[in-house]
Scaffold this motif. Structure first.
Motif, short mmCIF file in Angstrom:
data_model
loop_
_atom_site.label_atom_id
_atom_site.label_comp_id
_atom_site.label_asym_id
_atom_site.label_seq_id
_atom_site.Cartn_x
_atom_site.Cartn_y
_atom_site.Cartn_z
N ARG A 19 -35.38 5.52 -100.09
CA ARG A 19 -36.04 4.63 -101.05
C ARG A 19 -36.38 3.34 -100.34
N TRP A 36 -48.47 0.98 -101.36
CA TRP A 36 -47.69 1.35 -100.17
C TRP A 36 -48.62 2.07 -99.22
N ALA A 49 -49.52 5.29 -101.90
CA ALA A 49 -49.37 5.18 -103.35
C ALA A 49 -49.78 3.79 -103.80
N THR A 58 -51.21 4.87 -111.79
CA THR A 58 -50.74 5.05 -110.42
C THR A 58 -51.66 5.97 -109.66
N TYR A 60 -51.54 8.52 -105.97
CA TYR A 60 -50.82 9.10 -104.83
C TYR A 60 -51.80 9.87 -103.97
N PHE A 68 -43.22 11.73 -103.68
CA PHE A 68 -43.04 10.27 -103.65
C PHE A 68 -43.29 9.70 -105.04
N ILE A 70 -43.87 5.77 -106.83
CA ILE A 70 -43.97 4.32 -106.75
C ILE A 70 -43.50 3.74 -108.07
N LEU A 81 -40.60 2.57 -103.35
CA LEU A 81 -41.22 3.86 -103.06
C LEU A 81 -40.09 4.84 -102.81
N TYR A 94 -44.14 2.04 -92.71
CA TYR A 94 -44.58 1.91 -94.10
C TYR A 94 -44.72 0.43 -94.45
N CYS A 96 -45.74 -2.44 -97.47
CA CYS A 96 -45.99 -2.84 -98.85
C CYS A 96 -47.15 -3.82 -98.86
#
Length: 124
Positions: A19, A36, A49, A58, A60, A68, A70, A81, A94, A96
């Protein structure tokens, strides 16, 4: 101005979970859109996402759908995430990202603020 700090990356075996967290400071967190992204070596940064400011919508990318999730906690100024059933191809840095516009956005230029990134490595 919004400052974003990611955490939660690491090394995990295929099939495992991680996470990621993104702590935000500055501008009112509850009004901003979130995303993300990830970037593997030699590849372009891609959107994984995204979420509308009120969690009402949302997005993806196909490769992570069903694995996954979010989410955001506006009271804690934090985005998450959740990554389950991880695969070696999920290995990447990754990031943000946040945007002053509150809706879902799909392109890098749509985002105004970025974190420093956190490494996720999935071993086979």
């Amino acid at each position: 101005q919004v400052r974003l700090v990611e955490s939660g990356g690491g090394l995990v075996q295929a099939g495992g979970s991680l996470r990621l967290s993104c702590a935000a400071s500055g501008r009112t967190f509850s009004s901003i859109g979130l995303g993300w992204f990830r970037q593997a070596p030699g590849t372009e940064r891609e959107l994984v996402a995204a979420m509308r400011w009120n969690s009402g919508s949302t997005f993806y990318t196909d490769s992570v759908k069903g694995r996954f999730t979010i989410s955001r906690d506006n009271a804690k100024n934090t985005a998450y995430l959740q990554m389950n059933s991880l695969k070696p191809e999920d290995t990447a840095v990754y990031y943000c990202a946040a945007r002053r516009g509150g809706g879902v956005a799909y392109t890098i230029p749509s985002y105004d603020y970025w974190g420093q990134g956190t490494q996720v490595t999935v071993s086979s």
